[in-house]
Design an enzyme around this catalytic site. Sequence first.
Site, short mmCIF file in Angstrom:
data_model
loop_
_atom_site.label_atom_id
_atom_site.label_comp_id
_atom_site.label_asym_id
_atom_site.label_seq_id
_atom_site.Cartn_x
_atom_site.Cartn_y
_atom_site.Cartn_z
CB ALA A 107 -0.89 -0.01 1.24
N GLY A 159 0.85 -5.14 0.98
CA GLY A 159 -0.26 -5.18 0.03
C GLY A 159 0.15 -5.75 -1.31
CD GLU A 169 -2.53 -7.68 2.45
OE1 GLU A 169 -2.24 -6.49 2.20
OE2 GLU A 169 -3.22 -8.00 3.43
CD GLU A 228 1.60 -5.68 5.59
OE1 GLU A 228 2.55 -6.46 5.80
OE2 GLU A 228 0.88 -5.75 4.58
N1 T1G Z 1 4.58 3.38 0.02
C1 T1G Z 1 5.02 4.59 -0.38
N2 T1G Z 1 6.30 4.86 -0.72
C2 T1G Z 1 7.17 3.83 -0.64
C3 T1G Z 1 6.80 2.54 -0.23
C4 T1G Z 1 5.43 2.34 0.10
N3 T1G Z 1 4.96 1.14 0.45
N4 T1G Z 1 7.90 1.77 -0.26
C5 T1G Z 1 8.92 2.54 -0.66
N5 T1G Z 1 8.50 3.78 -0.89
C6 T1G Z 1 9.29 4.90 -1.39
C7 T1G Z 1 10.25 5.38 -0.35
O1 T1G Z 1 9.59 6.30 0.51
C8 T1G Z 1 11.30 6.06 -1.21
O2 T1G Z 1 10.73 7.29 -1.62
C9 T1G Z 1 11.34 5.18 -2.45
O3 T1G Z 1 10.11 4.44 -2.45
C10 T1G Z 1 12.49 4.20 -2.42
O4 T1G Z 1 12.40 3.52 -1.16
C11 T1G Z 1 -2.77 -3.02 3.15
C12 T1G Z 1 -1.30 -1.59 4.73
C13 T1G Z 1 10.46 -1.30 -0.93
C14 T1G Z 1 12.32 -2.45 0.31
O5 T1G Z 1 6.34 -1.67 4.38
O6 T1G Z 1 10.62 -1.57 2.74
O7 T1G Z 1 0.93 -2.70 2.42
O8 T1G Z 1 12.45 8.83 -0.60
O9 T1G Z 1 14.55 4.43 -0.30
O10 T1G Z 1 16.09 0.98 0.03
O11 T1G Z 1 -1.60 -4.77 4.10
O12 T1G Z 1 11.18 1.08 0.54
O13 T1G Z 1 12.66 8.10 -3.00
O14 T1G Z 1 10.80 9.67 -2.30
O15 T1G Z 1 13.36 2.54 0.87
O16 T1G Z 1 15.42 0.21 -2.32
C15 T1G Z 1 3.91 -2.43 3.35
C16 T1G Z 1 8.11 -0.36 2.66
C17 T1G Z 1 3.12 -1.17 3.35
C18 T1G Z 1 7.44 -1.67 2.31
C19 T1G Z 1 12.75 -0.41 -1.12
N6 T1G Z 1 5.12 -2.24 2.59
N7 T1G Z 1 9.21 -0.07 1.78
O17 T1G Z 1 13.88 -0.09 -0.36
O18 T1G Z 1 14.42 2.18 -1.38
S1 T1G Z 1 1.70 -1.32 4.37
C20 T1G Z 1 6.26 -1.85 3.18
C21 T1G Z 1 10.42 -0.68 1.92
C22 T1G Z 1 0.68 -2.33 3.51
C23 T1G Z 1 -1.42 -3.59 3.38
C24 T1G Z 1 -0.55 -2.74 4.23
C25 T1G Z 1 11.51 -0.21 1.03
C26 T1G Z 1 11.73 -1.10 -0.17
P1 T1G Z 1 11.72 8.57 -1.89
P2 T1G Z 1 13.74 3.21 -0.36
P3 T1G Z 1 15.05 0.80 -1.02
#
Ligand code: T1G
Length: 708
Positions: free
Chosen positions: A63, A104, A107, A127
């Site tokens: 998400a 997500g 999912e 999450e």
């Molecule tokens: N949403 C929005 N922006 C995201 C994002 C996300 N899920 N993941 C990464 N970004 C942006 C980040 O802010 C950065 O932006 C750029 O992408 C590069 O990220 C319903 C509710 C994917 C392993 O927790 O773990 O799904 O600073 O610098 O080191 O059940 O980002 O360039 O503007 O970290 O290569 C669950 C979170 C969400 C994954 C990449 N997903 N992200 O790492 O690059 S909750 C997560 C990460 C959810 C559902 C629930 C890492 C990455 P900017 P980065 P990276």
Amino acid sequence: MYTLIDYSLDNELALIGLRRAPVNALGHQLRLEIQAAFQQASADPAVKALIVYGRELPFCAGADIAEFGDAAFAASPALPELLIELASSAKPMVAAVGGLALGGGLELALACGYRIAEPKARLGFPEITLGLLPGAGGTQRLPRLVGAEKAVELILSGQLLNAKSALDLGIVDRLAGAADSLLDSACAFARELLGQSAPAFPAYPHAEPGVATSGAALPADFFADYAASKAAQWHGQVAPQGVLDAVQAACELPLAAGLQRETELFDALLESPQSKALRHLFFAEREAGKVPGIDASLPLRPIAKVAVIGAGTMGGGIAMNFANIGIPVVLLEQKREALDRGLAQIRKNYEISAKRGKLTQEQLEQRMALLQGSLDYADLADADLVIEAVFESMEVKRQVFATLDEVCKPGAILASNTSTLDIDQIAACTRRPQDVIGLHFFSPANVMRLLEVVRGKQTALDVLATALKLGKQIGKLPVVSGVCYGFIGNRMLEPYSREAYRLLLEGATPAQVDRVLTDLGLNMGVLSMYDLVGIDVGYLIRTPMRAVLAEDPSYCRLADELYTLGRYGQKSGRGMYIYEGRERRDDPEVLTMAERLAGELGIQRRSISDQEIHDRCLFMLINEGIQILDEGIALRAGDIDLVWTCGYGFPTWLGGPLHYAEQLGLERVLSGIRQYREQLGAYGELWFKPAALLEQLVAAGKTRISKD
Ligand code: T1G
């Protein structure tokens, strides 16, 4: 028609390529377009099966976290609603997982009937690290694929699986060939399914997640017992219980009802202060590397060879970081026995990792081969980066840097690992202050993520940018600090520990002070922490401040007394507490000393409430952090929160000291400081001065800590 999707047909297959840079986060627009593409393919009689894949991007990172708390997050189609629609597809859908399928994103893959992954893909539910649970079907569909117990472990760990593990668990059905195109393999898989007249959505292997494939049902109290066994470890965090409740619903309810229950549990967590705190830190980590004036176009200095001066605990740990990523390191010592001892300790550290399966013997030898011991500064002449980790004395460091100035090649970055000393003063010993920077590692340097990158007044931007990039490459979390005594972390530690020591004179006990702090969620109370780090370390840190501290004769007096008695804490078997092996117990002599000192200092002893301990320690920590922000030592509040959650064990689910202050209310912090300023007489007058920025924020009715 589509801006974030590539929709194409490959004969009877509809290819839905997600292409929302950088990680296909499932923001509202992308959800709308996935829905439209799904409906277009479903309505097209020529289409017999659908493929969803990441088009030149990772499959999907989940998400869109940036939408949380915003109407867009729930705007239709909300992710749960969209995935229910996809899962009801009348045609087989194959998720082609390349790169990442997280949260997500996983999912989304589970809402497809079938999944194929490239060998290097990583899949998981992170999450929990955001104080959430998978809220779009993950807690209901995963248990039906792998069983309730494995689902609980995977979701609570937040760990990412490699594709092979996901295959073994049954999360993916196939692995694409390493050399094959994932999309081609997915198309071939879809055609195979069509050829077999496979159902659009196959029956779940664990139709009843609470019943193992052996037929054995989960123990009736499985979930309650699991929660009880983890209560201490969870430290009052609420998300793990939410996960258990959701997976229990998967065991007890039909899918549709379970999905509703999941949404209720997810929505509650989304609004929780703990999740807001963890999401704050998620974005703070990504902000921390951004420094005004530095952008991707700035050329960095190449770092092909590193030198570390000092083969002690810190120097050895620092050297390991670079050997770990294949950079050769010269480790310089003054004496052969110290050098040999340092290299032997490094080997021992690697052997421990190897025993834990984190390292093969071959990798261990490769890394040791990258470490060259030396007793001669001339061996540093071709190093691109030199980091000194010598005794914490300005005199010693100035000598070292004067020598480096003579020996090192032009353009070499000269870094000090000092934890408090003035980088500008150190730089002034060289003719190249623009090449001098502070790299403050935290002990153990090969383990702790935090790296304070201290920029001197003359530190060149490319030197700073190179240090930040290299910090990330060695797996650290670099946070920029300006030059002041103690930088960000240790400067805040000072008033925080000062209050703890003073409270002992006023009537609190070490155990009470530490308990209040560990009850809040800190890994250790500050008094136990100093027993671990060394009361002598704290004493030495205070030495240059003695003149200022003389205004307060009570300042850390009990710690100073213990120091003079040689009671340094764990290393000497006795400090604030008595240590017998791994056992720790209260030391009655400390209480006697506190009473005596209070008498000598005319301090009226009384019983101290937990609330007072909390407020005085935490408000002084927060106040110093706000002052640091106001002085520009830290670029932003989030950086300060990262320093304390990554370097000092501050609970991440409180978001760090400044985020915690925002959750307490800035008005409450300010009035608390003012109250103790009144209540504590001359001591209060001296130390409980509210930071001007705090007063300005409260006066302006602000609820967030920021300097703009
Ligand atoms: N949403 C929005 N922006 C995201 C994002 C996300 N899920 N993941 C990464 N970004 C942006 C980040 O802010 C950065 O932006 C750029 O992408 C590069 O990220 C319903 C509710 C994917 C392993 O927790 O773990 O799904 O600073 O610098 O080191 O059940 O980002 O360039 O503007 O970290 O290569 C669950 C979170 C969400 C994954 C990449 N997903 N992200 O790492 O690059 S909750 C997560 C990460 C959810 C559902 C629930 C890492 C990455 P900017 P980065 P990276």
